[in-house]
Scaffold this active site. Structure first.
Site, PDB file in Angstrom:
ATOM      1  N   GLN A 230       3.915 -12.099  23.659  1.00 53.33           N
ATOM      2  CA  GLN A 230       3.995 -13.276  22.376  1.00 53.33           C
ATOM      3  C   GLN A 230       5.124 -13.179  21.518  1.00 53.33           C
ATOM      4  OE1 GLN A 230       0.963 -15.997  22.982  1.00 53.33           O
ATOM      5  NE2 GLN A 230       3.056 -16.515  21.755  1.00 53.33           N
ATOM      6  N   PHE A 231       5.681 -13.646  21.033  1.00 52.22           N
ATOM      7  CA  PHE A 231       6.560 -13.554  19.720  1.00 52.22           C
ATOM      8  C   PHE A 231       6.295 -14.383  18.254  1.00 52.22           C
ATOM      9  CE2 PHE A 231       8.688 -17.104  20.954  1.00 52.22           C
ATOM     10  CZ  PHE A 231       8.854 -17.773  20.470  1.00 52.22           C
ATOM     11  N   THR A 232       5.584 -15.255  19.112  1.00 51.16           N
ATOM     12  CA  THR A 232       5.342 -15.977  17.668  1.00 51.16           C
ATOM     13  C   THR A 232       3.899 -15.282  17.228  1.00 51.16           C
ATOM     14  OG1 THR A 232       3.626 -16.481  19.673  1.00 51.16           O
ATOM     15  CG2 THR A 232       5.354 -18.006  19.331  1.00 51.16           C
TER      16      THR A 232
END
Length: 207
Positions: free
Chosen positions: A79-81
């Protein structure tokens, strides 16, 4: 490195209309990897996730047992966000590790989880894919974990961010019609000649 841990009664990941992974009772881990993360941060996060006491014991006492103690499952989703930095109201993801590096780092994270626990109880989504993640939060219980701040020189960190910004611009920049016209030879007497303007370069990444 940041992680959102949710205690779940069940959770699953669907890609392209097909369910690719699911667990029963356990924890769902959303993991965000930053530019500055190293193996040290990875080991710290693996240890914390597996030993986080979010379950009750046999007598019903809360916050007494970890996912390993209870032999429950773990579902991990990249989940890079989570590495978002807001610039006004616009999310900026330049502090997230680039996808080509993050994929191997994330796979190493999964391998370390499996070594420290039971491989058959560690599930994950599909790195880089557009996923629908179904989480049935039990409680609800949601805990945010963050690895200790790495001892990185602020100037070096700023340099890394600028380098990443340049890479993003290089990948996404497409010459606009006006810029092509501007660079083309023009007759100074042509009244239609115009200087034009560069288009805005977006640094957005798809979630």
């Amino acid at each position: 490195m940041k992680a959102i841990i949710q205690r779940v009664s069940q959770a699953s990941v669907t890609v392209g209309g097909e369910q690719i992974s699911s667990i029963g009772r356990g924890i769902c881990v959303l993991l965000g990897i930053s530019l500055e993360d190293t193996h040290k941060e990875l080991e710290h996060m693996v240890r914390k996730i597996l030993n986080l006491r979010v379950f009750e014991d046999e007598s019903g006492k809360h916050w007494s047992k970890s996912v390993m103690d209870k032999q429950y499952e773990v579902l991990c989703v990249s989940q890079f966000t989570l590495q978002c930095i807001l610039k006004g109201n616009k999310p900026d993801y330049h502090m997230a590790m680039p996808a080509d590096q993050a994929e191997s780092f994330y796979n190493n994270f999964l391998e370390q989880l499996k070594k420290a626990y039971k491989p058959e109880l560690i599930k994950d989504g599909k790195f880089g894919a557009y996923m629908q993640v179904n989480i049935q939060n039990d409680g609800p219980v949601t805990i945010e974990l963050e690895s200790p701040a790495a001892t990185v020189d602020p100037k070096q960190l700023a340099k890394l961010e600028k380098q990443q910004q340049r890479k993003e611009k290089t990948r996404t920049k497409v010459p606009s019609e006006s810029s092509r016209e501007r660079n083309a030879p023009r007759n100074k007497d042509d009244p239609s000649a115009s200087s034009g303007a560069e288009g805005d370069v977006s640094s957005e990444r798809e979630p």
